[in-house]
Design a protein around this motif. Structure first.
Motif, short mmCIF file in Angstrom:
data_model
loop_
_atom_site.label_atom_id
_atom_site.label_comp_id
_atom_site.label_asym_id
_atom_site.label_seq_id
_atom_site.Cartn_x
_atom_site.Cartn_y
_atom_site.Cartn_z
N GLU A 1 66.88 -29.55 -23.44
CA GLU A 1 65.61 -29.80 -24.12
C GLU A 1 64.89 -28.51 -24.50
O GLU A 1 64.10 -28.48 -25.46
CB GLU A 1 64.71 -30.67 -23.24
CG GLU A 1 65.20 -32.08 -23.02
CD GLU A 1 66.39 -32.19 -22.07
OE1 GLU A 1 67.11 -33.21 -22.14
OE2 GLU A 1 66.61 -31.24 -21.27
N ASP A 2 65.14 -27.42 -23.76
CA ASP A 2 64.54 -26.13 -24.11
C ASP A 2 65.01 -25.68 -25.49
O ASP A 2 64.24 -25.09 -26.26
CB ASP A 2 64.91 -25.06 -23.07
CG ASP A 2 64.31 -25.33 -21.71
OD1 ASP A 2 63.18 -25.84 -21.65
OD2 ASP A 2 64.97 -25.01 -20.70
N ILE A 3 66.26 -25.95 -25.80
CA ILE A 3 66.82 -25.59 -27.11
C ILE A 3 66.38 -26.60 -28.17
O ILE A 3 65.98 -26.23 -29.27
CB ILE A 3 68.35 -25.53 -27.04
CG1 ILE A 3 68.81 -24.56 -25.94
CG2 ILE A 3 68.93 -25.13 -28.39
CD1 ILE A 3 68.28 -23.16 -26.08
N ALA A 4 66.47 -27.88 -27.83
CA ALA A 4 66.15 -28.93 -28.80
C ALA A 4 64.71 -28.83 -29.28
O ALA A 4 64.43 -28.96 -30.48
CB ALA A 4 66.41 -30.30 -28.18
N ASP A 5 63.78 -28.59 -28.35
CA ASP A 5 62.38 -28.50 -28.75
C ASP A 5 62.14 -27.31 -29.69
O ASP A 5 61.37 -27.42 -30.66
CB ASP A 5 61.48 -28.37 -27.51
CG ASP A 5 61.43 -29.64 -26.69
OD1 ASP A 5 61.88 -30.70 -27.19
OD2 ASP A 5 60.93 -29.59 -25.54
N MET A 6 62.80 -26.19 -29.42
CA MET A 6 62.63 -25.03 -30.30
C MET A 6 63.25 -25.29 -31.67
O MET A 6 62.72 -24.84 -32.69
CB MET A 6 63.25 -23.79 -29.66
CG MET A 6 63.05 -22.53 -30.48
SD MET A 6 61.33 -22.15 -30.84
CE MET A 6 60.77 -21.62 -29.21
#
Length: 260
Positions: A222-227
């Motif tokens: 989710e850290d990557i997806a949100d960015m």
């Protein structure tokens, strides 16, 4: 700040698992219309699409081996038939390849990594730009890696492909900017996915990994997806031709925290 992407047409390559699946979910939650590209395992893509349907429009699934130009052409033709084009491309499909020192590497295996990570990303970007440039809008986000800048012994093809993808993105950004199209790179660090489960489930391996991360934790998908959503949104409207690292500080030379 509103990051909603209502009705934006988004293609996520390698979208049926791992980081790709998290990115699909994030864009669907933001209100976008999402296409999940997969090379194999259609059931996983279908299950993911079904799981996102409750948030609005059900994602579509599009099979393609992105290293094959004819597959990529057919995939984008499907998007044309279904949506009339594309607004956002997330070039996420990729592979590490087998561990091998350069002088021991099998050339066919080495080439497969380049063909998927670099050539495949170019083929998808080319098709996307053929649609984005005439409409004077669009965003391409290439998933690179901290290994676009950090060497990784035994994975020369992977490092070369990710470094090459960064420069490819910068060049495409320069070409496309006058036409209202942005191109960026998103570089994950160590992210907790199934592909590296053998590391984070091993106490010794996990501890060694954390020593390389100043924030002292692995990243979550989710850290990557949100960015990815932020970079594709209007909030990042003046950002192009650069890499955003989402790595907990891994590229900040953590060993130097203890002295030079």
């Amino acid at each position: 700040m509103d990051l909603k992407l209502d009705q934006q047409r988004v293609l996520v390559t390698g979208g049926s698992s791992g980081l790709g699946a998290a990115i699909v979910k994030a864009f669907a939650k933001a209100g976008a219309r999402v296409a999940i590209n997969y090379r194999s395992k259609p059931d996983a893509a279908t299950q993911l699409a079904d799981s996102c349907a409750s948030g609005g429009t059900r994602p579509i699934t599009v099979p393609a081996d992105i290293s094959r130009a004819d597959d990529v052409t057919r995939m984008f033709a499907t998007l044309d038939e279904t949506w009339g084009g594309i607004d956002i491309l997330i070039n996420n499909a990729g592979m590490d390849g087998d561990h091998a020192l350069a002088w021991e590497a099998d050339i066919d295996a080495w080439s497969r990594v380049i063909d998927t990570n670099l050539k495949g990303a170019f083929l998808c970007a080319q098709q996307a730009l053929r649609r984005m440039v005439p409409q004077k809008s669009g965003v391409i986000v290439n998933t690179t890696s901290v290994h676009e800048t950090i060497a990784w012994s035994g994975y020369s093809a992977y490092c070369a492909s990710k470094a090459g993808l960064t420069m490819l993105g910068r060049t495409l950004a320069q070409e496309a900017a006058p036409h209202g199209v942005r191109v960026l790179s998103l570089a994950p660090g160590a992210i907790r996915t199934d592909i590296n489960r053998n590391v984070w489930e091993d106490p010794q391996g996990h501890a060694d990994l954390l020593r390389k991360i100043p924030m002292n934790r692995m990243g979550e998908p989710e850290d990557i997806a949100d960015m990815a959503v932020v970079l594709a949104s209007h909030a990042a409207r003046y950002v192009t031709g650069t890499t955003v690292f989402v790595d907990g500080g891994m590229t900040d030379y953590p060993d130097f925290a203890h002295g030079g």
